[in-house]
Design a protein around this motif. Structure first.
Motif, PDB file in Angstrom:
ATOM      1  N   TRP A 194       1.902  29.221   1.506  1.00 34.84           N
ATOM      2  CA  TRP A 194       2.007  30.279   0.488  1.00 34.84           C
ATOM      3  C   TRP A 194       0.690  30.368  -0.292  1.00 34.84           C
TER       4      TRP A 194
ATOM      5  N   ASP B 179       8.505  21.999  -2.617  1.00 35.41           N
ATOM      6  CA  ASP B 179       8.861  23.298  -3.198  1.00 35.41           C
ATOM      7  C   ASP B 179      10.111  23.807  -2.481  1.00 35.41           C
TER       8      ASP B 179
ATOM      9  N   ASN C  43       7.779  29.765   2.794  1.00 33.97           N
ATOM     10  CA  ASN C  43       7.131  31.042   2.600  1.00 33.97           C
ATOM     11  C   ASN C  43       5.710  30.813   3.118  1.00 33.97           C
TER      12      ASN C  43
ATOM     13  N   ARG D 285      11.876  35.096 -15.082  1.00 29.46           N
ATOM     14  CA  ARG D 285      10.901  34.008 -15.121  1.00 29.46           C
ATOM     15  C   ARG D 285      11.543  32.688 -15.550  1.00 29.46           C
TER      16      ARG D 285
ATOM     17  N   ILE E  90      12.267  26.277  -3.449  1.00 30.52           N
ATOM     18  CA  ILE E  90      12.745  27.487  -4.126  1.00 30.52           C
ATOM     19  C   ILE E  90      13.641  28.337  -3.218  1.00 30.52           C
ATOM     20  N   TYR E  91      13.525  28.143  -1.888  1.00 25.70           N
ATOM     21  CA  TYR E  91      14.385  28.925  -0.979  1.00 25.70           C
ATOM     22  C   TYR E  91      15.561  28.109  -0.456  1.00 25.70           C
TER      23      TYR E  91
ATOM     24  N   LEU F 136       4.657  24.643 -10.613  1.00 22.09           N
ATOM     25  CA  LEU F 136       3.644  24.233  -9.636  1.00 22.09           C
ATOM     26  C   LEU F 136       2.288  24.080 -10.316  1.00 22.09           C
TER      27      LEU F 136
ATOM     28  N   SER G 253      14.416  32.644  -9.228  1.00 21.62           N
ATOM     29  CA  SER G 253      14.009  33.977  -8.753  1.00 21.62           C
ATOM     30  C   SER G 253      14.693  34.386  -7.465  1.00 21.62           C
ATOM     31  N   LYS G 254      14.732  33.476  -6.507  1.00 23.48           N
ATOM     32  CA  LYS G 254      15.134  33.860  -5.156  1.00 23.48           C
ATOM     33  C   LYS G 254      16.652  33.740  -4.971  1.00 23.48           C
TER      34      LYS G 254
ATOM     35  N   GLY H 131       9.381  30.318 -14.602  1.00 25.66           N
ATOM     36  CA  GLY H 131       9.142  30.534 -13.174  1.00 25.66           C
ATOM     37  C   GLY H 131       8.704  29.262 -12.471  1.00 25.66           C
ATOM     38  N   GLY H 132       9.016  29.205 -11.178  1.00 24.15           N
ATOM     39  CA  GLY H 132       8.586  28.059 -10.370  1.00 24.15           C
ATOM     40  C   GLY H 132       7.068  27.964 -10.306  1.00 24.15           C
ATOM     41  N   LYS H 133       6.401  29.099 -10.404  1.00 22.96           N
ATOM     42  CA  LYS H 133       4.941  29.098 -10.337  1.00 22.96           C
ATOM     43  C   LYS H 133       4.327  28.239 -11.434  1.00 22.96           C
TER      44      LYS H 133
ATOM     45  N   ASN I 117       6.864  22.812   1.776  1.00 15.85           N
ATOM     46  CA  ASN I 117       7.662  23.957   1.306  1.00 15.85           C
ATOM     47  C   ASN I 117       8.662  24.325   2.402  1.00 15.85           C
TER      48      ASN I 117
ATOM     49  N   TYR J  93      -0.617  28.117  -3.442  1.00 22.40           N
ATOM     50  CA  TYR J  93      -0.923  26.673  -3.409  1.00 22.40           C
ATOM     51  C   TYR J  93      -2.431  26.450  -3.388  1.00 22.40           C
TER      52      TYR J  93
HETATM   53  N1  PMP Z   1       7.132  28.896  -4.443  1.00 23.98           N
HETATM   54  C1  PMP Z   1       7.200  29.753  -3.414  1.00 23.98           C
HETATM   55  C2  PMP Z   1       7.093  29.221  -2.036  1.00 23.98           C
HETATM   56  C3  PMP Z   1       7.354  31.120  -3.641  1.00 23.98           C
HETATM   57  O1  PMP Z   1       7.421  31.959  -2.617  1.00 23.98           O
HETATM   58  C4  PMP Z   1       7.422  31.587  -4.968  1.00 23.98           C
HETATM   59  C5  PMP Z   1       7.558  33.089  -5.143  1.00 23.98           C
HETATM   60  N2  PMP Z   1       6.920  33.669  -6.105  1.00 23.98           N
HETATM   61  C6  PMP Z   1       7.354  30.650  -6.001  1.00 23.98           C
HETATM   62  C7  PMP Z   1       7.205  29.315  -5.708  1.00 23.98           C
HETATM   63  C8  PMP Z   1       7.394  30.996  -7.447  1.00 23.98           C
HETATM   64  O2  PMP Z   1       8.393  31.876  -7.795  1.00 23.98           O
HETATM   65  P1  PMP Z   1       8.780  32.135  -9.323  1.00 23.98           P
HETATM   66  O3  PMP Z   1       7.575  31.865 -10.134  1.00 23.98           O
HETATM   67  O4  PMP Z   1       9.215  33.548  -9.350  1.00 23.98           O
HETATM   68  O5  PMP Z   1       9.887  31.158  -9.635  1.00 23.98           O
END
Ligand code: PMP
Ligand code: GLU
Length: 384
Positions: free
Chosen positions: A127, A206, A178, A247, A208-209, A106, A238-239, A101-103, A174, A130
């Protein structure tokens, strides 16, 4: 009760994720039989594209079930580097860490760069995670509020210039954003670059979108002159590919950064899930059509919501990306969101979670029918 658990001061600095807490509450209510329109969590409502699912199954059948090398399988790191090169980032497979996952990407970045008392600058609304990740690492936070500027960065560059200094360690950008959906202009990102270079600051970008943009163009910050060796680009599957539960995410930075962050990665998660990484290669290489279909559906939903709010005289700063909208609500946005779920059975996230009180975040990753239903319910309960 014993006192054996002497909780760390560090863990006391943060609260559980507000976005996940509300979606858990919505799920609990649904399990009890309530019909909740859940616009809280940022999770695409589409199935993962079939070709990706098949690639995951094939990888399981082929026995890809052991650990992989810590930073990821070579095919995926290479596919990620190729993807980054496609957006103008001079990337190499050795500069990538594949994460669950991106989380996690980060989290590793904050832990790698930030120590006690280091200054981290956030652009509000930001978001929720952070702030939590920065605090867990010991950061002092400085914030620049984009709310008075329709959530855009370009008109807030002067404020940013007043905040970023030689004492700043890290700035978090970002775009698409988000929780606002704002896509920052190239001029805004060049402004970030100029400040980062002037004050020798590292930047998290970031992205991710990035695949979910409408009438704007996404620019990768690391592609700008001067940013290659000070940006950590974060992304995930994810997105764009509707793969939240798989994940899978990644970070890209210099090889030196990857060497440092890779230590944390190897001592914590070891590696991302093996067969999921194989599915990730398929996602990056063969899924453009499905991604485009989902993007168009999100665009239609955004336009529908804009029309519905317009009909009710609600003025919303509409973004050009992601699938979020911040709508103005009562000053006490917590109470408003509580009423929304308790009285109207509509789940939204309070703007305060993103340091934007007086707003609620709507995730429009829901069908047009459910979006209409949500607005009807909010209106008939006098919440809009
Ligand atoms: N960055 C942003 C801005 C997000 O909204 C999310 C959503 N969960 C994430 C990172 C991490 O997403 P994930 O861990 O599902 O890749
Ligand atoms: N990023 C999504 C959101 O903001 C998913 C939940 C989370 O990870 O916070 O709703």
């Amino acid at each position: 009760m014993s006192d054996a658990y002497d909780f760390s001061e560090r863990i006391g600095r943060v609260e559980p994720s507000a976005t996940l807490a509300i979606s858990n509450l919505a799920a609990e209510k649904e399990a009890e039989g309530a019909d909740i329109v859940d616009l809280s969590v940022g999770e695409p409502d589409f199935d993962t594209p079939e070709n990706i699912v098949e690639a995951g199954k094939d990888a399981l059948d082929a026995g890809h079930t052991g650990y992989t090398s810590s930073n990821g399988i070579p095919e995926l790191k290479e596919a990620i580097a190729a993807k980054l090169r496609g957006t103008g980032v001079d990337a190499d497979a050795d500069e990538v860490i594949v994460t669950p996952g991106g989380k996690q990407a980060l989290y590793e970045t904050f832990q790698t760069l930030i120590g006690e008392g280091d200054e981290v600058v956030l652009l509000d609304p930001a978001w929720v995670s952070y702030e939590a990740m920065a605090k867990l690492a010991g950061a002092d936070l400085s914030r620049v509020d984009l709310s008075p500027h329709g959530f855009q960065l370009e008109p807030a560059l002067d404020d940013l210039a007043e905040t970023v200094s030689d004492d700043t360690e890290l700035l978090v950008v970002n775009s698409p954003s988000n929780p606002t959906g704002a896509v920052f202009s190239e001029t805004a990102l060049e402004g970030v670059r100029d400040l980062a270079v002037e004050h020798d600051v590292a930047v998290i970008s970031d992205e991710i979108y990035e695949r979910i943009v409408y009438d704007a163009e996404h620019v990768s910050l690391a592609s700008l002159d001067g940013m290659a060796d000070r940006t950590v680009t974060i992304n995930g599957f994810s997105k764009a590919f509707s793969m939240t539960g798989w994940r899978l995410g990644y970070l890209h930075a210099t090889e030196e950064f990857v060497g440092q962050a890779g230590k944390l990665h190897s001592h914590s998660v070891s590696c991302a899930v093996n067969f999921v990484q194989h599915a990730g290669v398929e996602a990056l290489e063969n899924t453009d059509e499905s991604v485009e279909e989902m993007r168009r559906a999100f665009a239609d939903r955004r336009d529908l919501l804009v029309d519905l709010f317009d009909e009710h005289g609600i003025d919303v700063d509409v973004g050009d990306g992601a699938f979020y909208m911040m709508i103005p609500v009562d000053d006490d946005d917590q109470a408003w969101c509580e009423a929304a779920i308790e009285e109207a059975s509509v789940a939204c996230v309070p703007g305060s979670a993103f340091n934007a009180p007086g707003h609620a975040r709507i995730s429009y990753a829901a069908s047009e029918e459910r979006l209409r239903e949500a607005v009807d319910r909010l209106v008939s309960n006098d919440l809009l």
